[in-house]
Enzyme design. Sequence first.
Site, PDB file in Angstrom:
ATOM      1  N   GLN A  92       0.659   5.716  11.612  1.00  0.00           N
ATOM      2  CA  GLN A  92       0.780   6.227  10.250  1.00  0.00           C
ATOM      3  C   GLN A  92       2.213   6.699   9.963  1.00  0.00           C
ATOM      4  O   GLN A  92       2.791   7.440  10.747  1.00  0.00           O
ATOM      5  CB  GLN A  92      -0.203   7.369  10.014  1.00  0.00           C
ATOM      6  CG  GLN A  92      -1.531   6.906   9.432  1.00  0.00           C
ATOM      7  CD  GLN A  92      -2.230   5.879  10.286  1.00  0.00           C
ATOM      8  OE1 GLN A  92      -2.267   6.010  11.494  1.00  0.00           O
ATOM      9  NE2 GLN A  92      -2.782   4.840   9.672  1.00  0.00           N
ATOM     10  N   GLY A  93       2.750   6.244   8.852  1.00  0.00           N
ATOM     11  CA  GLY A  93       4.120   6.578   8.478  1.00  0.00           C
ATOM     12  C   GLY A  93       5.118   5.487   8.817  1.00  0.00           C
ATOM     13  O   GLY A  93       6.261   5.520   8.371  1.00  0.00           O
ATOM     14  N   ASP A  94       4.684   4.527   9.620  1.00  0.00           N
ATOM     15  CA  ASP A  94       5.536   3.375   9.918  1.00  0.00           C
ATOM     16  C   ASP A  94       5.319   2.257   8.907  1.00  0.00           C
ATOM     17  O   ASP A  94       6.095   1.300   8.841  1.00  0.00           O
ATOM     18  CB  ASP A  94       5.241   2.819  11.320  1.00  0.00           C
ATOM     19  CG  ASP A  94       5.681   3.768  12.415  1.00  0.00           C
ATOM     20  OD1 ASP A  94       6.746   4.391  12.265  1.00  0.00           O
ATOM     21  OD2 ASP A  94       4.949   3.885  13.416  1.00  0.00           O
ATOM     22  N   SER A  95       4.250   2.366   8.147  1.00  0.00           N
ATOM     23  CA  SER A  95       3.903   1.325   7.190  1.00  0.00           C
ATOM     24  C   SER A  95       5.090   0.923   6.336  1.00  0.00           C
ATOM     25  O   SER A  95       5.887   1.760   5.937  1.00  0.00           O
ATOM     26  CB  SER A  95       2.803   1.810   6.258  1.00  0.00           C
ATOM     27  OG  SER A  95       1.572   1.632   6.867  1.00  0.00           O
ATOM     28  N   ASP A 100       0.122  -7.496   1.597  1.00  0.00           N
ATOM     29  CA  ASP A 100       0.620  -6.117   1.681  1.00  0.00           C
ATOM     30  C   ASP A 100       2.149  -6.083   1.748  1.00  0.00           C
ATOM     31  O   ASP A 100       2.723  -5.718   2.772  1.00  0.00           O
ATOM     32  CB  ASP A 100      -0.011  -5.411   2.887  1.00  0.00           C
ATOM     33  CG  ASP A 100       0.141  -3.905   2.828  1.00  0.00           C
ATOM     34  OD1 ASP A 100       0.582  -3.393   1.780  1.00  0.00           O
ATOM     35  OD2 ASP A 100      -0.175  -3.234   3.834  1.00  0.00           O
ATOM     36  N   HIS A 127       0.819  -1.223   0.000  1.00  0.00           N
ATOM     37  CA  HIS A 127       0.000   0.000   0.000  1.00  0.00           C
ATOM     38  C   HIS A 127       0.849   1.268   0.000  1.00  0.00           C
ATOM     39  O   HIS A 127       0.290   2.371  -0.094  1.00  0.00           O
ATOM     40  CB  HIS A 127      -1.006  -0.017   1.158  1.00  0.00           C
ATOM     41  CG  HIS A 127      -0.470   0.366   2.499  1.00  0.00           C
ATOM     42  ND1 HIS A 127      -0.018  -0.559   3.415  1.00  0.00           N
ATOM     43  CD2 HIS A 127      -0.325   1.570   3.089  1.00  0.00           C
ATOM     44  CE1 HIS A 127       0.381   0.076   4.506  1.00  0.00           C
ATOM     45  NE2 HIS A 127       0.206   1.369   4.342  1.00  0.00           N
TER      46      HIS A 127
HETATM   47  N1  ARG Z   1      -1.193   2.173   7.463  1.00  0.00           N
HETATM   48  C1  ARG Z   1      -0.262   2.885   8.264  1.00  0.00           C
HETATM   49  C2  ARG Z   1       0.791   3.528   7.406  1.00  0.00           C
HETATM   50  O1  ARG Z   1       0.570   3.614   6.229  1.00  0.00           O
HETATM   51  C3  ARG Z   1       0.303   2.022   9.341  1.00  0.00           C
HETATM   52  C4  ARG Z   1      -0.677   1.924  10.413  1.00  0.00           C
HETATM   53  C5  ARG Z   1      -0.279   0.974  11.453  1.00  0.00           C
HETATM   54  N2  ARG Z   1      -1.285   1.096  12.449  1.00  0.00           N
HETATM   55  C6  ARG Z   1      -1.253   0.458  13.601  1.00  0.00           C
HETATM   56  N3  ARG Z   1      -2.187   0.721  14.453  1.00  0.00           N
HETATM   57  N4  ARG Z   1      -0.335  -0.424  13.881  1.00  0.00           N
HETATM   58  O2  ARG Z   1       1.759   4.084   7.881  1.00  0.00           O
END
Ligand code: ARG
Length: 270
Positions: free
Chosen positions: A214-217, A127, A82
């Site tokens: 968010q941003g760790d993905s 993913d 993603h």
């Molecule tokens: N989708 C998020 C990203 O793009 C990562 C989110 C992880 N969330 C969590 N609750 N562990 O950075």
Amino acid sequence: MRTHLKHLKRATAVGAVALAAFSLQPGSASASAAPTPKPSDSHTKVVGGTKADQGEFPFMVRLSMGCGGALYTKNIVLTAAHCVDGSGPNTSITATAGVVDLEDSKAITAKSTEVLQAPGYDGKGKDWALIKLDKAIDLPTLKIAEDDKLNNGDFEIAGWGADKEGGDQQRYLLKATVPFVDDATCQKAYGDQLTPGDEICAGKLDTGGIDTCQGDSGGPMFRKDDAGEWLQVGIVSWGEGCARPGKPGVYSEVSTFAKDIKAGADKLGG
Ligand code: ARG
């Protein structure tokens, strides 16, 4: 949760769910030297973490669209599907490595040449993605789990993402430890949103407080193997909010895709 519309620069297929609390969207890359921020529903990094030491996780990579990654080989980064737009030639991504401080002048950067998004990726499961770099980065790589034997215990997470729901992207790499959460328990939290064969959950179920955000993905979730070496078991994927009690973080289950990742890297010539 708060939304930051100024960061919703692009509407992608994944972007359609960007306003959901359990969005897959990565954070904005505002804290990095990143030229191409991706849309984000909120800016949230590792929650409940502490600063990583310089050199502690040498395989950690920050990607310019606002994601994390890990060096799979010296010229291939493993990240989340993603975080990328599809497969094919791609010179738009900058990878920053070798530093915990993204503004450190000793940072090593490389540009992408090609992206391989998990075949069949449609926003649910699968993913993972590989990014080929224009040069080899001479840093230790992170081995991936090839079976599910170590898909348990405590895991390390790290990233430059938000330090709380709606928080800012971070300049310094943060790290934390989260316990494994089994599929049945995770399914109680997420129902059909979870794809148990493709995903592995982790978090402090009862209290919350520690999580990726968010941003760790795209960044790795990892632990020591029996030889005491770091082994990647997960890829940061999604969660409902960040660090909420009863809502563990969801990670791509690396062992499920180990063969595909290997084949993909071979195809990319890495
Ligand atoms: N989708 C998020 C990203 O793009 C990562 C989110 C992880 N969330 C969590 N609750 N562990 O950075």
